[in-house]
Design an enzyme around this catalytic site. Structure first.
Site, PDB file in Angstrom:
ATOM      1  N   TYR A 135       4.452 -14.394 -14.934  1.00 38.59           N
ATOM      2  CA  TYR A 135       3.425 -13.553 -14.307  1.00 38.59           C
ATOM      3  C   TYR A 135       2.037 -14.174 -14.498  1.00 38.59           C
ATOM      4  O   TYR A 135       1.255 -14.284 -13.551  1.00 38.59           O
ATOM      5  CB  TYR A 135       3.485 -12.146 -14.909  1.00 38.59           C
ATOM      6  CG  TYR A 135       2.378 -11.232 -14.442  1.00 38.59           C
ATOM      7  CD1 TYR A 135       2.211 -10.935 -13.093  1.00 38.59           C
ATOM      8  CD2 TYR A 135       1.499 -10.651 -15.363  1.00 38.59           C
ATOM      9  CE1 TYR A 135       1.197 -10.088 -12.668  1.00 38.59           C
ATOM     10  CE2 TYR A 135       0.483  -9.794 -14.945  1.00 38.59           C
ATOM     11  CZ  TYR A 135       0.331  -9.519 -13.591  1.00 38.59           C
ATOM     12  OH  TYR A 135      -0.669  -8.684 -13.176  1.00 38.59           O
ATOM     13  N   ALA A 155       0.805  -1.227   0.000  1.00 35.69           N
ATOM     14  CA  ALA A 155       0.000   0.000   0.000  1.00 35.69           C
ATOM     15  C   ALA A 155       0.835   1.272   0.000  1.00 35.69           C
ATOM     16  O   ALA A 155       0.308   2.360   0.225  1.00 35.69           O
ATOM     17  CB  ALA A 155      -0.957  -0.001   1.196  1.00 35.69           C
TER      18      ALA A 155
END
Length: 258
Positions: free
Chosen positions: A161, A17
């Site tokens: 990914y 965050a």
């Protein structure tokens, strides 16, 4: 702008965050009434900036550091969060490495494969495991794992990914079954997001962004703040019968479904 107060009196943890999408999810949770735990690995300055935005809204903010590829660090992070807030209602496992610097599958390295799988699969699995077990003990909670629509088409640029984001679906469904009915676990799958990191990519600047906008029915690629509330929806009471789910927000680019 007014926001629905879906998290009044709740506590929300967002991993990764300090920057980008995670920062916007943390701030949106605070705008909706939550006290927020802000996790970071390296970007302390970013995490502090997110915390300032949260406290400016009159909510509590706790900044916590951990490398989520290590179980002991996740356990310490959880201990800090629970001891500070007393409980955790929502965990958003946002951390994920996209191998952004890799521009072709030909450039893949074993080191990159190991790193992406360790962070995206192992890290998300252990966070889900640790936070969910504690939520079970306290009587309930909700976990949102941030996935990707890369699983629809795959990635010729970075296969590791796409593989990792597929892994997140498997672990989410597994823990959704294990934790039901007290703790719900879902995947939020955004399409492309124009974060600072994405906008800085060489391929993005040399035409990829324009191509994707043209191929998206909604005609644009959103910024992270536009999708933060959508990700948090999966942790609200309105989503109380959704678990093991996969929610796509990609402007119609993939149009998958039944």
């Amino acid at each position: 702008m007014s926001f629905p107060q879906r998290f009044t009196g709740k506590t929300v943890l967002v991993t990764g965050a300090g920057t980008g999408f995670g920062a916007e999810i943390a701030v949106r949770a605070a705008q909706e009434g939550a006290d927020v735990a802000i996790h970071y690995r390296n970007s302390r300055a970013g995490a502090d900036a997110t915390a300032e935005r949260v406290t400016a809204l009159g909510r509590k903010a706790l900044v916590v550091q951990a490398d989520i590829a290590e179980h002991a660090q996740i356990q310490r992070l959880a201990e800090e969060v629970w001891s500070y807030f007393g409980r955790l209602d929502v965990a958003v496992n946002n951390v994920g490495d996209v191998a952004r610097e890799q521009m072709s599958w030909r450039d893949i390295t074993e080191e990159s494969i190991d790193h992406v799988l360790a962070v995206d699969i192992k890290g998300t699995l252990l966070c889900t495991h640790e936070f969910g077990a504690r939520m079970l003990d306290q009587g309930g909670g909700a976990i949102v794992n941030v996935g990707s629509t890369v699983v629809v088409r795959g990635s010729a640029r970075a296969p590791q990914y796409a593989a990792a984001k597929y892994g997140i679906i498997g672990l989410t469904k597994s823990y959704a079954q294990a934790f039901a009915p007290l703790v719900r676990v879902n995947v939020f799958a955004p399409g492309f997001i124009e974060t600072a990191a994405t906008l800085g990519r060489e391929d993005w600047k040399s035409g990829r962004g324009d191509q994707l906008r043209a191929a998206t029915p909604m005609g644009r690629i959103p910024g992270p703040e536009e999708l933060a509330g959508t990700a948090l929806f999966l942790a609200t009471e309105d989503a109380q019968h959704i678990t093991g789910g996969f929610l796509i927000a990609d402007g119609g680019y993939n149009m998958v479904g039944a």
